[in-house]
Design a protein around this motif. Structure first.
Motif, PDB file in Angstrom:
ATOM      1  N   VAL A  23     -18.291  99.165  63.626  1.00 30.51           N
ATOM      2  CA  VAL A  23     -16.879  99.260  63.259  1.00 30.51           C
ATOM      3  C   VAL A  23     -16.315  97.864  63.045  1.00 30.51           C
ATOM      4  N   CYS A  25     -12.672  96.031  62.256  1.00 24.06           N
ATOM      5  CA  CYS A  25     -11.247  96.340  62.237  1.00 24.06           C
ATOM      6  C   CYS A  25     -10.453  95.133  62.694  1.00 24.06           C
ATOM      7  N   HIS A  26      -9.151  95.170  62.407  1.00 23.28           N
ATOM      8  CA  HIS A  26      -8.247  94.173  62.979  1.00 23.28           C
ATOM      9  C   HIS A  26      -8.085  94.490  64.460  1.00 23.28           C
ATOM     10  N   SER A  32      -3.657  99.923  62.141  1.00 15.17           N
ATOM     11  CA  SER A  32      -5.035 100.113  61.689  1.00 15.17           C
ATOM     12  C   SER A  32      -6.031  99.810  62.803  1.00 15.17           C
ATOM     13  N   GLY A  33      -5.751  98.762  63.597  1.00 14.55           N
ATOM     14  CA  GLY A  33      -6.637  98.438  64.708  1.00 14.55           C
ATOM     15  C   GLY A  33      -6.587  99.481  65.802  1.00 14.55           C
ATOM     16  N   ALA A  36      -8.579 102.492  64.524  1.00 16.21           N
ATOM     17  CA  ALA A  36     -10.008 102.190  64.509  1.00 16.21           C
ATOM     18  C   ALA A  36     -10.613 102.235  65.907  1.00 16.21           C
ATOM     19  N   HIS A 111     -12.347  99.338  58.528  1.00 10.78           N
ATOM     20  CA  HIS A 111     -10.933  99.699  58.507  1.00 10.78           C
ATOM     21  C   HIS A 111     -10.171  98.546  57.880  1.00 10.78           C
ATOM     22  N   TYR A 112      -9.719  98.761  56.652  1.00  8.41           N
ATOM     23  CA  TYR A 112      -9.027  97.751  55.849  1.00  8.41           C
ATOM     24  C   TYR A 112     -10.004  97.240  54.787  1.00  8.41           C
ATOM     25  N   HIS A 116     -12.609  93.475  55.662  1.00 11.84           N
ATOM     26  CA  HIS A 116     -13.637  94.235  56.367  1.00 11.84           C
ATOM     27  C   HIS A 116     -14.584  94.988  55.450  1.00 11.84           C
ATOM     28  N   HIS A 137      -5.592 101.752  55.143  1.00 10.11           N
ATOM     29  CA  HIS A 137      -4.510 101.999  56.094  1.00 10.11           C
ATOM     30  C   HIS A 137      -3.124 101.720  55.544  1.00 10.11           C
TER      31      HIS A 137
END
Length: 390
Positions: A23, A25-26, A32-33, A36, A111-112, A116, A137
């Protein structure tokens, strides 16, 4: 550096053996984080092997450890005078490549789009393995993606991912329009753990923040311009002029100084509490009465959904994907972006009528439980994972 993260309540595993998922992610307080990391925990709880890769441990998981996983792998940095700025995509691609090869990763969930998905595609090219699923997102399309410096890169990441999902129909449609692409974008809504996000029954918890006669309004965001936090204060000032009330401002970001200045100007600074960012917002949401979300654009509105799960009606702007979550007149009210008078009137109409408040609070909870439960949403991601690998 590798550290295990805690597991969540177990969901049924989709058959054919465990998946090995990375994964990207931020890791900050943005939606979004949060999505995720919550999804990664649920996937791990379903019996799958999950590895988070990032520059720091995801926001809602920092400081929590378990030997059961999932696991966290830190992206390294490199300072060199020739480089004017860091290269997070290259560093993430390198770290992810190591994880793919060492852990036998089947697929990477990015995610994003930027950086990413681009990092995941780069690592896929390096290793020759690991399918890439990208979840869009919002601002990766509406803000970063439309920036000329990143538009072609963003389009490439979306077009070349093995599968793409979006958190609302609004965002899926906007992505196709902005980038002029026709590819399939599966809509999978965000979810909320309604067992964790629920009303706090202890009256003492609320008394620590507000008096019994005061209405308690709340806003949670990363205080970026799109969140219109000054509108939050304008709405609250109108409400507070009509009834006893307090406002909780949860989060931090570039607009916070302007928000504090406006609270002083409007004369509500003594009834407005800037609480900063913290991971466990369910406790503060569970004692609140009304959630304000006047954003000019929201691809979904996760914080609003979390509030609804806590039986907190929402007053929001009719923007982006918010109408897919908040039903006007049912579990909250919607107004046009910037119409602080209409939002204040809506807030007062809810707070002044105990019967209307009770109905909307119950409808908010019913929406969260009935339409956005993990048991409904997480299996959609697991099914998408399986389809990619088949």
């Amino acid at each position: 550096m590798t550290a295990p993260l805690p597991a969540s309540p177990v969901l049924p595993a989709a058959g054919q053996g465990p998946l090995h998922v990375a994964v990207l992610c931020h890791t900050g307080a943005g939606g979004s984080g949060v999505v995720a990391t919550e999804l990664g925990l649920m996937v791990a709880a379903a019996g799958h092997d999950v590895h988070f890769v990032g520059q720091s441990m995801p926001f809602r998981l920092a400081g929590q450890h378990s030997m059961r996983g999932p696991y966290f792998h830190q992206v390294g940095g490199f300072a060199y005078a020739l480089f004017d700025q860091p290269y997070p995509e290259l560093a993430a691609a390198n770290a992810l490549s190591d994880v793919i090869l060492e852990q036998g990763i089947d697929l990477t969930h990015a995610h994003y789009a930027i950086p990413h998905a681009s990092a995941a595609l780069h690592a896929q090219s390096i290793t020759g393995r690991s399918r890439v699923i990208t979840t869009l997102h919002g601002t990766d399309v509406t803000l970063v993606g439309t920036e000329p410096a990143f538009k072609r890169t963003t389009r490439h990441a979306i077009e070349h991912s093995d599968h793409v999902t979006a958190v609302s129909h609004f965002l899926a449609d906007q992505t196709r329009e902005v980038f002029g692409i026709e590819r399939e974008i599966e809509v999978i809504y965000n979810f909320v753990d309604s067992e964790r996000f629920r009303r706090v029954s202890d009256p003492g918890a609320r008394l620590r923040v507000a008096q019994p006669e005061e209405a308690l309004l709340i806003h949670i965001s990363n205080f970026r311009p799109v969140k219109r936090v000054q509108d939050v204060l304008e709405v609250f000032a109108r409400v507070a002029s009509e009834m006893p009330a307090r406002l909780l401002m949860v989060g931090d970001g570039p607009e916070r100084p302007n928000a504090v200045e406006l609270a002083i100007k409007l004369g509500v600074i003594g009834r407005t509490h800037f609480l900063g960012s913290f991971p466990d917002v369910q406790g503060i949401l569970g004692i609140s009465d009304l959630f304000l979300l006047p954003s000019s654009n929201e691809s979904f509105g996760l914080a609003a959904l979390e509030a609804m799960s806590c039986e907190v009606p929402v007053v929001a702007a009719r923007a982006g994907g918010i109408p897919e979550v908040v039903s006007d007149g049912v579990n909250g009210f919607l107004a046009e972006v910037g119409d602080v008078d209409a939002m204040a009137d809506a807030a007062l109409s809810i707070l002044r009528s105990p019967e209307r408040y009770r109905q909307m609070a119950q409808a908010a909870r019913a929406t969260a439980v009935g339409e956005f439960a993990p048991e409904l949403i997480v299996p959609q991601y697991l099914a998408a994972y399986r389809r990619m690998l088949e």
